[in-house]
Design a protein around this motif. Structure first.
Motif, mmCIF file in Angstrom:
data_model
loop_
_atom_site.group_PDB
_atom_site.id
_atom_site.type_symbol
_atom_site.label_atom_id
_atom_site.label_comp_id
_atom_site.label_asym_id
_atom_site.label_seq_id
_atom_site.Cartn_x
_atom_site.Cartn_y
_atom_site.Cartn_z
ATOM 1 N N GLY A 118 -1.175 8.709 -14.960
ATOM 2 C CA GLY A 118 -1.260 7.489 -14.485
ATOM 3 C C GLY A 118 -1.408 7.192 -13.046
ATOM 4 O O GLY A 118 -0.725 7.973 -12.279
ATOM 5 N N VAL A 119 -1.937 6.292 -12.793
ATOM 6 C CA VAL A 119 -2.202 5.695 -11.149
ATOM 7 C C VAL A 119 -1.703 4.321 -11.200
ATOM 8 O O VAL A 119 -2.171 3.328 -11.730
ATOM 9 N N ASP A 120 -0.938 4.161 -10.250
ATOM 10 C CA ASP A 120 -0.470 2.675 -9.873
ATOM 11 C C ASP A 120 -1.265 2.036 -8.899
ATOM 12 O O ASP A 120 -2.516 2.422 -8.680
ATOM 13 N N ALA A 121 -1.136 0.777 -8.805
ATOM 14 C CA ALA A 121 -2.029 -0.250 -7.881
ATOM 15 C C ALA A 121 -2.256 0.296 -6.822
ATOM 16 O O ALA A 121 -3.338 -0.103 -5.898
ATOM 17 N N THR A 178 5.698 -4.062 0.060
ATOM 18 C CA THR A 178 6.372 -2.877 0.010
ATOM 19 C C THR A 178 5.347 -1.684 0.299
ATOM 20 O O THR A 178 4.208 -1.716 -0.048
ATOM 21 N N ARG A 179 5.508 -0.772 1.230
ATOM 22 C CA ARG A 179 5.069 0.470 1.306
ATOM 23 C C ARG A 179 5.517 1.326 0.177
ATOM 24 O O ARG A 179 6.419 2.089 0.241
ATOM 25 N N VAL A 193 -1.333 -4.309 10.282
ATOM 26 C CA VAL A 193 -0.819 -3.507 9.395
ATOM 27 C C VAL A 193 0.483 -2.847 9.709
ATOM 28 O O VAL A 193 0.714 -2.210 10.769
ATOM 29 N N ASP A 194 1.298 -2.778 8.950
ATOM 30 C CA ASP A 194 2.736 -2.338 9.358
ATOM 31 C C ASP A 194 2.770 -1.092 8.579
ATOM 32 O O ASP A 194 3.249 -1.035 7.458
ATOM 33 N N ASP A 195 2.540 -0.090 9.236
ATOM 34 C CA ASP A 195 2.775 1.234 8.762
ATOM 35 C C ASP A 195 4.070 2.017 9.245
ATOM 36 O O ASP A 195 4.202 3.067 9.184
ATOM 37 N N ASN A 196 5.025 1.090 9.920
ATOM 38 C CA ASN A 196 6.445 1.695 10.146
ATOM 39 C C ASN A 196 7.303 0.912 9.212
ATOM 40 O O ASN A 196 8.475 1.446 9.271
ATOM 41 N N ALA A 197 6.972 0.525 8.255
ATOM 42 C CA ALA A 197 7.868 0.068 7.010
ATOM 43 C C ALA A 197 8.401 1.414 6.371
ATOM 44 O O ALA A 197 7.714 2.318 5.913
ATOM 45 N N ASP A 198 9.738 1.152 6.121
ATOM 46 C CA ASP A 198 10.193 2.169 5.356
ATOM 47 C C ASP A 198 9.869 2.448 3.877
ATOM 48 O O ASP A 198 9.565 1.367 3.445
ATOM 49 N N GLY A 199 9.630 3.562 3.377
ATOM 50 C CA GLY A 199 9.136 3.676 1.964
ATOM 51 C C GLY A 199 9.943 2.954 0.833
ATOM 52 O O GLY A 199 11.406 3.112 1.162
ATOM 53 N N ASP A 200 9.266 2.298 0.126
ATOM 54 C CA ASP A 200 9.949 1.872 -1.191
ATOM 55 C C ASP A 200 10.922 0.731 -0.907
ATOM 56 O O ASP A 200 11.784 0.697 -1.563
ATOM 57 N N VAL A 201 10.831 0.120 0.366
ATOM 58 C CA VAL A 201 11.881 -1.026 0.775
ATOM 59 C C VAL A 201 10.998 -2.307 0.708
ATOM 60 O O VAL A 201 9.849 -2.341 1.325
ATOM 61 N N GLU A 202 11.290 -3.460 -0.049
ATOM 62 C CA GLU A 202 10.528 -4.571 -0.144
ATOM 63 C C GLU A 202 11.207 -5.248 1.201
ATOM 64 O O GLU A 202 12.219 -5.648 1.628
ATOM 65 N N TYR A 203 9.914 -5.985 1.775
ATOM 66 C CA TYR A 203 10.147 -6.695 2.882
ATOM 67 C C TYR A 203 9.513 -8.128 2.874
ATOM 68 O O TYR A 203 8.643 -8.411 1.873
ATOM 69 N N ALA A 204 10.176 -9.206 3.620
ATOM 70 C CA ALA A 204 9.560 -10.509 3.711
ATOM 71 C C ALA A 204 8.643 -10.523 4.778
ATOM 72 O O ALA A 204 9.338 -10.349 5.844
ATOM 73 N N TYR A 205 7.552 -11.158 4.923
ATOM 74 C CA TYR A 205 6.693 -11.374 6.129
ATOM 75 C C TYR A 205 6.351 -12.902 6.478
ATOM 76 O O TYR A 205 6.040 -13.574 5.265
ATOM 77 N N LYS A 206 6.402 -13.335 7.725
ATOM 78 C CA LYS A 206 5.823 -14.767 7.977
ATOM 79 C C LYS A 206 5.111 -14.504 9.272
ATOM 80 O O LYS A 206 5.418 -13.601 10.201
ATOM 81 N N GLY A 208 0.845 -1.347 0.077
ATOM 82 C CA GLY A 208 -0.089 -0.005 0.153
ATOM 83 C C GLY A 208 0.718 1.431 -0.313
ATOM 84 O O GLY A 208 1.862 1.232 0.089
ATOM 85 N N ARG A 209 0.199 2.576 -0.207
ATOM 86 C CA ARG A 209 0.891 3.666 -0.012
ATOM 87 C C ARG A 209 1.135 4.133 1.263
ATOM 88 O O ARG A 209 2.532 4.581 1.501
ATOM 89 N N GLU A 210 0.422 3.690 2.201
ATOM 90 C CA GLU A 210 0.697 4.272 3.599
ATOM 91 C C GLU A 210 0.953 3.125 4.511
ATOM 92 O O GLU A 210 1.792 3.550 5.415
ATOM 93 N N ALA A 211 1.119 1.965 4.231
ATOM 94 C CA ALA A 211 1.406 0.748 4.929
ATOM 95 C C ALA A 211 1.238 -0.581 4.210
ATOM 96 O O ALA A 211 0.828 -0.685 3.081
ATOM 97 N N VAL A 212 1.950 -1.571 4.806
ATOM 98 C CA VAL A 212 1.617 -3.002 4.169
ATOM 99 C C VAL A 212 0.754 -3.695 5.251
ATOM 100 O O VAL A 212 0.814 -3.694 6.346
ATOM 101 N N SER A 213 -0.302 -4.418 4.416
ATOM 102 C CA SER A 213 -1.562 -4.887 5.225
ATOM 103 C C SER A 213 -1.210 -6.445 5.242
ATOM 104 O O SER A 213 -1.084 -7.187 4.000
ATOM 105 N N LEU A 214 -1.110 -7.206 6.482
ATOM 106 C CA LEU A 214 -1.390 -8.535 6.496
ATOM 107 C C LEU A 214 -2.596 -9.423 7.186
ATOM 108 O O LEU A 214 -3.310 -8.616 7.853
ATOM 109 N N SER A 215 -2.847 -10.364 6.423
ATOM 110 C CA SER A 215 -4.091 -11.048 6.924
ATOM 111 C C SER A 215 -3.891 -12.546 6.896
ATOM 112 O O SER A 215 -3.038 -13.123 5.910
ATOM 113 N N TRP A 216 -4.640 -13.412 7.718
ATOM 114 C CA TRP A 216 -4.438 -14.809 7.587
ATOM 115 C C TRP A 216 -5.968 -15.361 8.187
ATOM 116 O O TRP A 216 -6.547 -14.698 8.968
#
Length: 261
Positions: free
Chosen positions: A223-226, A147-148, A114-127, A67-75
């Motif tokens: 243009g607008v991205d995802a 990625t945020r 919701v990981d809203d502390n992720a650094d912008g434009d850095v790809e993370y792996a989550y588990k 997301g633009r503001e955060a990375v959202s996880l669900s399970w």
């Protein structure tokens, strides 16, 4: 992973000894309580095979959304779980194991984070893994990446007016080799006037049917991205919806001459 426990060799031997003794004294086997292995109490740790661990499986349907503001996880919730640990590592390559060390990010009681502390434009792996009240743990989910994303797409290029008629103004453009998933069309009544959104499309063409006939507009596309980042504006072009007999202004009716007395 099987949810059924297999008797350890020591437990099997003990049970056999009970049966032999029963046969030796009475000639017939009598019902006897099965022997319990000394380790059946299990041990607390991250081994999902421990005998008294109800958390045999990892949480299912693990999903990570950039997301633009955060990375959202669900399970999906596990019935025996009372909490979930979320782990994060910085991605270092494209392979599933090309990541830095995982660190515990949070412990939550819900089935989302919701990981809203992720650094912008850095790809993370989550588990994620589950816990119960006895501190048993489940296996980890398969890692997922997110990625945020704060980077806007490149602006569309070569905006061109390809047709003007009574149906409207038709525009086309090039994507600009960006990651845009849709395009927003704006217009204004003059180059310096405020822009108004007139529509959006996932294609590289758009026809504005709502303009006022005979009025020339200035158009631009973005243009607008995802995740919703919007690019800068394309070049501007002008266009005019044609005036027809049906859309031409009507001449005012002549007023009848007044009578003088």
């Amino acid at each position: 992973m099987s949810k059924h426990h297999r008797l350890r060799p020591a437990a099997v031997a003990s049970a056999a000894a009970v049966v032999v003794l029963a046969l030796g004294f009475t000639g017939a086997a009598h019902a006897a309580a099965p022997a319990t292995a000394a380790s059946s109490a299990g041990r607390v740790g991250d081994d999902p095979d421990q005998p008294d661990n109800p958390l045999y499986d990892a949480p299912e349907s693990f999903h990570v959304a950039s997301g633009r503001e955060a990375v959202s996880l669900s399970w999906s919730k596990l019935s025996a779980a009372t909490a979930y640990e979320v782990y994060r590592a910085e991605a270092e390559g494209t392979g599933p194991d090309d990541v830095g060390p995982y660190a515990l990010l949070a412990t939550v009681s819900t089935d989302s984070y919701v990981d809203d502390n992720a650094d912008g434009d850095v790809e993370y792996a989550y588990k994620v893994r589950a816990l119960d009240n006895a501190s048993h743990v489940s296996p980890y989910t398969e890692p997922r990446r997110g990625t945020r994303d704060t980077v806007a797409p490149f602006a569309p290029r070569d905006l061109t007016r390809v047709r003007e008629d009574e149906r409207g103004v038709t525009l086309t453009w090039r994507s600009g080799d960006s990651d845009a998933v849709k395009y927003v069309v704006y217009r204004a009544e003059s180059p310096n006037a405020p822009r108004t959104k007139v529509g959006s499309t996932t294609s590289l063409t758009f026809r504005d049917t709502k303009g006022e006939p005979g009025l020339t507009y200035v158009y631009e596309v973005r243009g607008v991205d995802a995740v919703g980042n919007e690019s800068g504006a394309s070049n501007g072009v002008t266009g005019t919806k044609s005036v027809t007999s049906a859309t031409a202004p009507k001449a005012p009716a002549a007023s009848p001459p007044s009578r003088q007395r």
